[in-house]
Write a protein that holds these residues in place. Sequence first.
Motif, PDB file in Angstrom:
ATOM      1  N   GLY A  13       6.452  -3.845 -15.282  1.00 51.99           N
ATOM      2  CA  GLY A  13       6.284  -2.679 -16.133  1.00 51.99           C
ATOM      3  C   GLY A  13       6.141  -1.387 -15.364  1.00 51.99           C
ATOM      4  N   VAL A  14       6.078  -0.296 -16.123  1.00 56.98           N
ATOM      5  CA  VAL A  14       5.812   1.031 -15.567  1.00 56.98           C
ATOM      6  C   VAL A  14       4.547   1.566 -16.220  1.00 56.98           C
ATOM      7  CG1 VAL A  14       8.196   1.577 -14.984  1.00 56.98           C
ATOM      8  CG2 VAL A  14       7.354   2.106 -17.267  1.00 56.98           C
ATOM      9  N   PHE A  15       3.861   2.463 -15.506  1.00 54.63           N
ATOM     10  CA  PHE A  15       2.521   2.850 -15.905  1.00 54.63           C
ATOM     11  C   PHE A  15       2.320   4.357 -15.746  1.00 54.63           C
ATOM     12  CE2 PHE A  15       2.641  -1.449 -14.361  1.00 54.63           C
ATOM     13  CZ  PHE A  15       1.917  -2.166 -15.305  1.00 54.63           C
ATOM     14  N   ASP A  16       1.482   4.906 -16.627  1.00 61.29           N
ATOM     15  CA  ASP A  16       1.147   6.324 -16.551  1.00 61.29           C
ATOM     16  C   ASP A  16       0.135   6.601 -15.443  1.00 61.29           C
ATOM     17  OD1 ASP A  16       2.653   7.095 -19.038  1.00 61.29           O
ATOM     18  OD2 ASP A  16       1.226   5.667 -19.901  1.00 61.29           O
ATOM     19  N   LEU A  17      -0.592   5.575 -15.060  1.00 68.64           N
ATOM     20  CA  LEU A  17      -1.535   5.667 -13.949  1.00 68.64           C
ATOM     21  C   LEU A  17      -1.469   4.370 -13.161  1.00 68.64           C
ATOM     22  CD1 LEU A  17      -4.047   6.747 -12.358  1.00 68.64           C
ATOM     23  CD2 LEU A  17      -5.457   5.644 -14.126  1.00 68.64           C
ATOM     24  N   VAL A  18      -1.305   4.497 -11.850  1.00 64.90           N
ATOM     25  CA  VAL A  18      -1.462   3.351 -10.952  1.00 64.90           C
ATOM     26  C   VAL A  18      -2.574   3.715  -9.985  1.00 64.90           C
ATOM     27  CG1 VAL A  18      -0.408   1.861  -9.225  1.00 64.90           C
ATOM     28  CG2 VAL A  18       0.959   2.688 -11.152  1.00 64.90           C
ATOM     29  N   SER A  19      -3.611   2.881  -9.959  1.00 63.74           N
ATOM     30  CA  SER A  19      -4.798   3.160  -9.159  1.00 63.74           C
ATOM     31  C   SER A  19      -5.000   2.062  -8.127  1.00 63.74           C
ATOM     32  CB  SER A  19      -6.038   3.238 -10.071  1.00 63.74           C
ATOM     33  OG  SER A  19      -7.225   3.346  -9.319  1.00 63.74           O
ATOM     34  N   ALA A  20      -5.154   2.463  -6.879  1.00 59.76           N
ATOM     35  CA  ALA A  20      -5.480   1.542  -5.791  1.00 59.76           C
ATOM     36  C   ALA A  20      -6.740   2.070  -5.121  1.00 59.76           C
ATOM     37  CB  ALA A  20      -4.328   1.447  -4.792  1.00 59.76           C
ATOM     38  N   GLN A  21      -7.875   1.468  -5.439  1.00 55.45           N
ATOM     39  CA  GLN A  21      -9.162   1.913  -4.923  1.00 55.45           C
ATOM     40  C   GLN A  21      -9.630   0.949  -3.829  1.00 55.45           C
ATOM     41  OE1 GLN A  21     -10.888   4.775  -6.402  1.00 55.45           O
ATOM     42  NE2 GLN A  21      -8.850   5.046  -7.279  1.00 55.45           N
ATOM     43  N   PHE A  22      -9.626   1.444  -2.591  1.00 53.92           N
ATOM     44  CA  PHE A  22     -10.106   0.666  -1.440  1.00 53.92           C
ATOM     45  C   PHE A  22      -9.379  -0.674  -1.338  1.00 53.92           C
ATOM     46  CE2 PHE A  22     -13.536   3.512  -2.782  1.00 53.92           C
ATOM     47  CZ  PHE A  22     -13.666   4.268  -1.634  1.00 53.92           C
ATOM     48  N   LEU A  23      -8.059  -0.594  -1.360  1.00 52.20           N
ATOM     49  CA  LEU A  23      -7.214  -1.778  -1.243  1.00 52.20           C
ATOM     50  C   LEU A  23      -7.053  -2.116   0.245  1.00 52.20           C
ATOM     51  CD1 LEU A  23      -5.540  -3.743  -3.036  1.00 52.20           C
ATOM     52  CD2 LEU A  23      -3.554  -2.297  -2.547  1.00 52.20           C
ATOM     53  N   HIS A  24      -8.101  -2.706   0.793  1.00 52.67           N
ATOM     54  CA  HIS A  24      -8.117  -3.107   2.188  1.00 52.67           C
ATOM     55  C   HIS A  24      -8.393  -4.600   2.264  1.00 52.67           C
ATOM     56  CE1 HIS A  24      -8.208   1.095   3.428  1.00 52.67           C
ATOM     57  NE2 HIS A  24      -9.281   1.297   2.694  1.00 52.67           N
ATOM     58  N   SER A  25      -7.978  -5.220   3.357  1.00 50.04           N
ATOM     59  CA  SER A  25      -8.251  -6.636   3.560  1.00 50.04           C
ATOM     60  C   SER A  25      -8.307  -6.936   5.044  1.00 50.04           C
ATOM     61  CB  SER A  25      -7.173  -7.503   2.902  1.00 50.04           C
ATOM     62  OG  SER A  25      -7.408  -8.878   3.136  1.00 50.04           O
ATOM     63  N   LEU A  26      -9.132  -7.925   5.402  1.00 44.73           N
ATOM     64  CA  LEU A  26      -9.175  -8.370   6.795  1.00 44.73           C
ATOM     65  C   LEU A  26      -7.966  -9.224   7.143  1.00 44.73           C
ATOM     66  CD1 LEU A  26     -12.945  -9.350   7.163  1.00 44.73           C
ATOM     67  CD2 LEU A  26     -11.815  -7.283   7.990  1.00 44.73           C
ATOM     68  N   GLY A  27      -7.192  -9.606   6.139  1.00 42.01           N
ATOM     69  CA  GLY A  27      -6.041 -10.466   6.366  1.00 42.01           C
ATOM     70  C   GLY A  27      -4.784  -9.675   6.693  1.00 42.01           C
ATOM     71  N   ASP A  28      -3.636 -10.325   6.493  1.00 41.11           N
ATOM     72  CA  ASP A  28      -2.361  -9.706   6.847  1.00 41.11           C
ATOM     73  C   ASP A  28      -1.674  -9.102   5.623  1.00 41.11           C
ATOM     74  OD1 ASP A  28      -1.809 -12.055   5.575  1.00 41.11           O
ATOM     75  OD2 ASP A  28      -0.543 -12.904   7.151  1.00 41.11           O
ATOM     76  N   MET A  29      -2.468  -8.573   4.706  1.00 43.08           N
ATOM     77  CA  MET A  29      -1.931  -7.942   3.508  1.00 43.08           C
ATOM     78  C   MET A  29      -1.006  -6.777   3.879  1.00 43.08           C
ATOM     79  SD  MET A  29      -4.052  -6.015   0.456  1.00 43.08           S
ATOM     80  CE  MET A  29      -4.526  -4.642   1.533  1.00 43.08           C
ATOM     81  N   PRO A  30       0.234  -6.770   3.376  1.00 39.14           N
ATOM     82  CA  PRO A  30       1.175  -5.679   3.705  1.00 39.14           C
ATOM     83  C   PRO A  30       0.888  -4.450   2.847  1.00 39.14           C
ATOM     84  CG  PRO A  30       2.239  -7.280   2.272  1.00 39.14           C
ATOM     85  CD  PRO A  30       0.863  -7.827   2.548  1.00 39.14           C
ATOM     86  N   ARG A  31      -0.148  -3.721   3.203  1.00 36.01           N
ATOM     87  CA  ARG A  31      -0.646  -2.631   2.356  1.00 36.01           C
ATOM     88  C   ARG A  31       0.408  -1.557   2.094  1.00 36.01           C
ATOM     89  NH1 ARG A  31      -3.877   2.311   2.872  1.00 36.01           N
ATOM     90  NH2 ARG A  31      -5.404   2.419   1.160  1.00 36.01           N
ATOM     91  N   GLU A  32       1.144  -1.153   3.124  1.00 35.05           N
ATOM     92  CA  GLU A  32       2.132  -0.090   2.936  1.00 35.05           C
ATOM     93  C   GLU A  32       3.227  -0.531   1.967  1.00 35.05           C
ATOM     94  OE1 GLU A  32       3.479   1.025   6.784  1.00 35.05           O
ATOM     95  OE2 GLU A  32       1.639   2.125   7.280  1.00 35.05           O
ATOM     96  N   LYS A  33       3.685  -1.762   2.107  1.00 38.12           N
ATOM     97  CA  LYS A  33       4.701  -2.289   1.190  1.00 38.12           C
ATOM     98  C   LYS A  33       4.167  -2.325  -0.236  1.00 38.12           C
ATOM     99  CE  LYS A  33       6.867  -6.659  -0.128  1.00 38.12           C
ATOM    100  NZ  LYS A  33       6.877  -8.121   0.124  1.00 38.12           N
ATOM    101  N   ILE A  34       2.938  -2.754  -0.402  1.00 32.75           N
ATOM    102  CA  ILE A  34       2.334  -2.834  -1.735  1.00 32.75           C
ATOM    103  C   ILE A  34       2.243  -1.449  -2.358  1.00 32.75           C
ATOM    104  CG2 ILE A  34       0.190  -3.344  -2.978  1.00 32.75           C
ATOM    105  CD1 ILE A  34      -0.249  -5.613  -0.893  1.00 32.75           C
ATOM    106  N   LEU A  35       1.828  -0.460  -1.578  1.00 30.72           N
ATOM    107  CA  LEU A  35       1.688   0.888  -2.118  1.00 30.72           C
ATOM    108  C   LEU A  35       3.045   1.508  -2.447  1.00 30.72           C
ATOM    109  CD1 LEU A  35      -1.270   2.255   0.044  1.00 30.72           C
ATOM    110  CD2 LEU A  35      -1.330   1.375  -2.308  1.00 30.72           C
ATOM    111  N   ARG A  36       4.078   1.170  -1.697  1.00 29.23           N
ATOM    112  CA  ARG A  36       5.423   1.648  -2.063  1.00 29.23           C
ATOM    113  C   ARG A  36       5.864   1.024  -3.393  1.00 29.23           C
ATOM    114  NH1 ARG A  36       6.275   1.619   3.656  1.00 29.23           N
ATOM    115  NH2 ARG A  36       7.033  -0.537   3.635  1.00 29.23           N
TER     116      ARG A  36
END
Length: 211
Positions: free
Chosen positions: A104-127
Amino acid sequence: MTDDNVSDAEFWDARYSQSDQVWSGNPNTVLVREITGLEPGRALDLGCGEGADAIWLAQRGWRVTATDISQVALDRAARHAAEAGVSDRVDWQRHDLGASFPDGVFDLVSAQFLHSLGDMPREKILRTAASAVAPGGVLLIVGHSGHPSWEHDHHPDVVLPTPQEVLEALELAEEQWEVLISEEHERIQIGPDGQPGTRTDNTLKVRRLGG
């Protein structure tokens, strides 16, 4: 991952299982400040944890899709939503955001402190998060810019970018987006020894043009 034998989902399930409440139960301060006054629509909450932000949005008329990697956290968040009387306004979805993402598409997308000690691909997720913003909608990213003042043994896998680095990593087409806020701010936080320390966070708020 934090351990070769432990997945991110297992790590976060274990973290949430250690206590009945991990976070404060209050919505994030920057979310409240930046979203108050916006016309409610469809919202996506990435890394929703125990659900405080999603519930706050739902109470103000938003229809929320809230996602987390931890089923323990999602089950707890759903209970909190039921207690708040907003179960019908929040769709709780389990996603490892590096592997799957809400539709879907959204009027608001919020990512609050989306950090992890693992190998989460944060930049890819935010794109991917940016691509899910509807025309006229807002992407709000809040994160840590630096380690807390009391922490001297920094985990080598945790990357804490500046707001400008977050913006550049999004690879947004300039003619399609407007930067509303790109800033760092310092706040007081109580450390593990019970003494106050400082922590620097950052806020990036961008709006997709059109709509």
